[in-house]
Design a protein around this motif. Structure first.
Motif, mmCIF file in Angstrom:
data_model
loop_
_atom_site.group_PDB
_atom_site.id
_atom_site.type_symbol
_atom_site.label_atom_id
_atom_site.label_comp_id
_atom_site.label_asym_id
_atom_site.label_seq_id
_atom_site.Cartn_x
_atom_site.Cartn_y
_atom_site.Cartn_z
ATOM 1 N N LYS A 143 83.999 31.677 53.219
ATOM 2 C CA LYS A 143 84.634 30.645 52.384
ATOM 3 C C LYS A 143 84.992 29.421 53.227
ATOM 4 O O LYS A 143 84.739 28.292 52.833
ATOM 5 C CB LYS A 143 85.892 31.209 51.725
ATOM 6 N N GLU A 144 85.555 29.669 54.405
ATOM 7 C CA GLU A 144 85.995 28.570 55.262
ATOM 8 C C GLU A 144 84.820 27.714 55.737
ATOM 9 O O GLU A 144 84.979 26.554 56.106
ATOM 10 C CB GLU A 144 86.769 29.116 56.468
ATOM 11 N N ARG A 195 86.147 43.654 56.161
ATOM 12 C CA ARG A 195 85.313 43.030 55.115
ATOM 13 C C ARG A 195 85.983 41.743 54.601
ATOM 14 O O ARG A 195 85.318 40.727 54.420
ATOM 15 C CB ARG A 195 85.075 44.002 53.966
ATOM 16 N N LEU A 196 87.306 41.799 54.402
ATOM 17 C CA LEU A 196 88.014 40.609 53.913
ATOM 18 C C LEU A 196 87.907 39.469 54.925
ATOM 19 O O LEU A 196 87.791 38.294 54.553
ATOM 20 C CB LEU A 196 89.478 40.945 53.646
ATOM 21 N N ARG A 197 87.895 39.832 56.220
ATOM 22 C CA ARG A 197 87.833 38.794 57.262
ATOM 23 C C ARG A 197 86.507 38.025 57.167
ATOM 24 O O ARG A 197 86.477 36.804 57.228
ATOM 25 C CB ARG A 197 87.979 39.427 58.655
ATOM 26 N N GLU A 257 78.965 41.514 59.112
ATOM 27 C CA GLU A 257 80.044 40.687 59.669
ATOM 28 C C GLU A 257 79.478 39.478 60.400
ATOM 29 O O GLU A 257 78.478 39.587 61.113
ATOM 30 C CB GLU A 257 80.871 41.514 60.652
ATOM 31 N N LEU A 258 80.143 38.318 60.227
ATOM 32 C CA LEU A 258 79.685 37.088 60.873
ATOM 33 C C LEU A 258 80.819 36.476 61.680
ATOM 34 O O LEU A 258 81.994 36.588 61.313
ATOM 35 C CB LEU A 258 79.248 36.074 59.810
ATOM 36 N N THR A 259 80.447 35.778 62.773
ATOM 37 C CA THR A 259 81.438 34.985 63.501
ATOM 38 C C THR A 259 81.488 33.609 62.846
ATOM 39 O O THR A 259 80.572 33.229 62.093
ATOM 40 C CB THR A 259 81.008 34.802 64.973
ATOM 41 N N GLU A 260 82.535 32.844 63.193
ATOM 42 C CA GLU A 260 82.650 31.462 62.674
ATOM 43 C C GLU A 260 81.381 30.680 63.012
ATOM 44 O O GLU A 260 80.795 30.004 62.167
ATOM 45 C CB GLU A 260 83.843 30.769 63.362
ATOM 46 N N LYS A 261 80.958 30.812 64.295
ATOM 47 C CA LYS A 261 79.801 30.029 64.798
ATOM 48 C C LYS A 261 78.535 30.392 64.005
ATOM 49 O O LYS A 261 77.765 29.530 63.587
ATOM 50 C CB LYS A 261 79.585 30.349 66.286
ATOM 51 N N GLN A 262 78.369 31.685 63.772
ATOM 52 C CA GLN A 262 77.174 32.136 63.035
ATOM 53 C C GLN A 262 77.204 31.594 61.602
ATOM 54 O O GLN A 262 76.188 31.113 61.080
ATOM 55 C CB GLN A 262 77.103 33.661 63.044
#
Ligand code: SF4
Length: 350
Positions: free
Chosen positions: A206-207, A198-200, A158-163
């Protein structure tokens, strides 16, 4: 003409109509996908013929290779039942923290020599710390400098937006984040995180403009309905690459006693994935050797156009030169940087 022959011909006829439909750009239905999973094994060459027509139409005659490094092993608190790296299971694997940058860069060089065009830096764990992402970004920058022919990928959970943004800025090409199995069956395989989790992460990738590599593991006790669901879920997710793994039961994990899939059944899963996702790069990775044994050519004949070469995270893969020879024996076009070398090396193997 005896009824049996009628039935078989009916099977062939229906499959050829489905193939024509896909070649003309239409989609198959769930019922048709199920039909492929139930296709008579004694006619599997007909299925291979049709799957190959679809692969060649949408993917040409090239084969791609990727390779991975287990950059942080066996330290994961999650409870995925197939995974030897979970600290919940008593498995005999190496456990170590993040590898040094230069060790991973050297692994990228070796991957390139094996013919890989993509190199995956893989870490066990639900997701990396910000400190780990910083070091992995350094690895990616060094690989881009020192092994220019290979695309650095990262599979970090799992990743954050920032990562995700940091990884993108560092030059990561793709990230693998599998759905593993169907939404219905996922809670039977993992309880510490969800299918939606997982979908998140896939959405965040993608974003942030990171290519998504997203696939599954067949042979974990799921039904054929689940297998069809997996293929249509992946169609919806629309990743760049679909890796297919087959369960290689690991001693000490809850799935240790599940029998290895039969090659017929496994080949039909690959073909079903090709029919449902005709234009996708379909990679066959973990479990390939234990399931297909000396029938490795079935993997390509069934519709795949990409192989993971070298070792897997905690188990060995076959000699990559055998994969070169396999591809040449099927008249596939190898990655450019090994074409000449492979002809020479494989000459002795073919
Ligand atoms: S999250 Fe990844 S490393 Fe952890 S147990 Fe699940 S598959 Fe294994």
């Amino acid at each position: 003409m005896n009824p049996q022959t009628l039935v078989k011909d009916g099977y062939e006829q229906k499959l050829k109509e489905m193939t024509k439909k896909v070649l003309e750009g239409s989609e198959i239905t769930r019922e048709e996908a199920m039909f492929i999973l139930n296709f008579p094994s004694e006619k599997i060459e007909v299925l291979f013929e049709c799957a190959t027509m679809i692969r060649e139409k949408f993917r040409g005659n090239k084969i791609d290779f990727c390779a991975i490094v287990n950059a942080k092993s066996g330290l994961c608190p999650e409870d995925c039942k197939f995974c030897a790296q979970s600290t919940k299971w008593k498995t005999k694997i190496q456990r170590y923290p993040l590898l040094p940058v230069e060790v991973v860069v050297q692994k990228a060089r070796e991957a390139y020599e094996m013919g890989a065009t993509k190199f995956g830096i893989v870490t066990s764990g639900r997701g990396p710390t910000d400190k780990e992402v910083e070091i992995i970004c350094e690895m990616i920058i060094e690989i881009r400098k020192k092994v220019p022919g290979i695309e650095p990928d990262a599979t970090l959970g799992e990743l954050t937006e920032k990562q995700a943004q940091k990884l993108k800025d560092a030059g990561v090409s793709h990230s693998n984040h599998n759905i593993e199995t169907s939404p219905r069956y996922f809670p039977k395989i993992c309880q510490t995180h969800t299918y939606e989790d997982r979908l998140r992460t896939i959405k965040i990738l993608k974003e942030n403009g990171i290519g998504v590599c997203c696939g599954c593991i067949f042979g974990m006790g799921e039904t054929n309905e689940d297998r069809v669901d997996i293929a249509f879920e992946l169609k919806k997710i629309d990743p760049k690459i679909i890796p297919i793994n087959f369960l290689n039961p690991r001693p000490g994990t809850p799935l240790e006693s599940i029998p290895v899939m039969h090659p017929d059944e496994a080949a039909k899963c690959i073909s079903m994935m090709r029919f449902v996702n005709p234009s996708k790069q379909i990679k066959v990775a973990g479990g390939r050797e234990v399931v297909f044994g000396d029938k490795q050519d079935w993997v390509i004949k069934a519709g795949a156009d990409d192989l993971m070469v070298g070792n897997y995270l905690t188990t060995p893969g076959q000699d990559y030169k055998k994969d070169w020879a396999l591809a040449l024996s099927l008249n596939l076009e190898l990655p450019e940087h090994i074409r000449e070398k492979a002809q020479i090396v494989s000459g002795n193997l073919l």
